[in-house]
Design an enzyme around this catalytic site. Structure first.
Site, PDB file in Angstrom:
ATOM      1  CB  SER A 145       0.104 -28.982 -26.724  1.00 34.20           C
ATOM      2  OG  SER A 145      -1.415 -29.028 -25.890  1.00 34.20           O
ATOM      3  CG  ASP A 289       2.439 -35.195 -17.461  1.00 39.16           C
ATOM      4  OD1 ASP A 289       2.871 -34.366 -18.399  1.00 39.16           O
ATOM      5  OD2 ASP A 289       1.140 -34.462 -17.240  1.00 39.16           O
TER       6      ASP A 289
END
Length: 412
Positions: A145, A289
């Site tokens: 991440s 996203d």
């Protein structure tokens, strides 16, 4: 809250998009690290930022529950590691306890942090005892991440500065550059050269203005594509954005959607929409996203596609790859999962067994918004647990109504 959606033939609205929660949470954390507390102007107002505001005001040795905010968990882990004299337990909901954080914890420990696990090793909850950390060199895996990397970046100026060496492929790189941009604007020295991030000591404490949220624009681009001829103006977006999700301009252009910018934002021109004329192949590693909205859109357009760079989506608010597969199947689309890092659809369909289909977003705000445009193909589509959008975009359903949707709340 379960909602039933019926789409108009064309959508028409001027939408005041929320401000960027990703930028807001970075600016809020830096604000808390600065002694003179600079102002954060136009902050996003949503569940994720409310969690950050509440946690950053925390000054007692008591537990903090950040519920489902992954950004808050990562950023606050680094923040509280620097708060001398304060001991907190940082926890979240059940899904958060399944999201790994060991890479960040190991990086912070190498800087002197006192962090221990209160449950499974490498996962929340965490017991954090703040102390004086030392700057220096940190080596981190660039394939995990980007929020882990951003968390360490933002505390570096207050612990004496240092460098972060990134190993392997770097995922979600635009978010690392976003962090660097916010840090620079708030008065830090940050240089990114290749896989090395060098950060100087100290923040000047400059005020910061948050821009509109490009991630929140994704379902609107999708809506413009499934309802060509729509007139949609998205206020607050800027052409020279620091957000990677501004890639929507280029993705939209591939479909014939032009984006025109003016002082108030972006207007989507769908008059040249070209529909399903060819296959789509895209690497989404830098813009994860966008995957939910763009995956649903490609299926709705019956446009075959293959997307790579999706491996980290299994660690989001839901396992987004599995949720996309399961929920798209309710619409008759057979999504293929190819190994760890790719998904595809090449036209395989099955019969829709439930009419209207009922979509479960699995507690994930982006999944709820991604499936909303499907009402254009499946009138009366139901989305359960629709209030999950409050995590990033509380006004989403109201804005859909403003655009011409009929939305009815169903009895539980």
């Amino acid at each position: 809250m379960n909602l039933q959606l019926t789409a108009p033939q064309r959508a028409s609205a001027t939408i005041a998009l929320p401000f960027s929660k990703s930028i807001t949470n970075r600016a809020l954390l830096i604000q808390a690290l600065c002694d003179d507390r600079p102002q954060v102007l136009h902050p996003a107002l949503c569940d994720d930022t409310a969690v950050m505001v509440k946690a950053l005001a925390h000054n007692t040795n008591t537990p903090i529950n950040i519920e489902g905010s992954g950004t808050a968990m990562r950023f606050l882990t680094a923040y509280f590691a620097t708060r001398q004299g304060l001991t907190v337990t940082l926890d979240g909901n059940q899904r958060m306890r399944q999201r790994p954080i060991g890479v960040l914890v190991d990086a912070l420990r190498s800087l002197g942090a006192d962090i221990s696990n209160r449950g499974e090793d490498g996962f929340p909850p965490l017991l954090i005892t703040g102390k004086a950390l030392h700057g220096g060199e940190v080596v981190m895996d660039g394939g995990v991440s980007s929020q882990f990397i951003s968390a360490v970046m933002m505390i570096m100026p207050v612990i004496g500065g240092g460098s972060i060496g990134l190993e392997g492929d770097i995922v979600s790189a635009p978010y690392i550059h976003m962090t660097a941009s916010v840090m620079r604007d708030m008065g830090a020295s940050v240089d990114i050269t290749g896989n090395c991030i060098t950060i100087g000591a100290g923040y000047a404490g400059n005020d910061y203005i948050v821009e509109g949220d490009w991630s929140a624009a994704a379902p609107w681009y999708a809506l413009g594509a499934v309802l060509p001829g729509s007139t949609l103006t998205l206020k607050g977006l800027v052409a020279d954005s620091i957000q990677g999700d501004a890639r929507l301009v280029e993705l939209g252009r591939r479909l014939g959607i032009d984006t025109r910018f003016d002082a108030q934002g972006a207007t989507l021109d769908t008059s040249h929409f070209i529909g399903c004329c060819c296959s789509c192949f895209a690497d989404m590693a830098a813009t994860p996203d966008l995957v939910p909205s763009w995956t649903v859109l490609m299926c709705l357009l019956e446009r075959s596609f293959r997307m790579t760079g999706v491996r980290n989506l299994k660690h989001k608010e839901s396992n987004r790859i599995e949720v996309l597969r399961d929920e798209l199947l309710k619409l008759g689309y057979v999504l293929k999962i190819e190994g760890e890092d790719a998904i595809s659809w090449y036209g395989e369909r099955v019969a829709v067994t439930c009419n209207p289909p009922v979509i479960d977003p699995h507690g994930d705000h982006r999944m709820a918004m991604a499936f909303a445009p499907a009402a254009a193909r499946f009138p009366g589509l139901v989305i359960t647990d629709a209030a999950v959008v409050d995590k990033s975009y509380p006004g989403f359903w109201r804005h859909l109504r403003d655009a011409g949707f009929t939305i009815n709340e169903l009895a539980q």
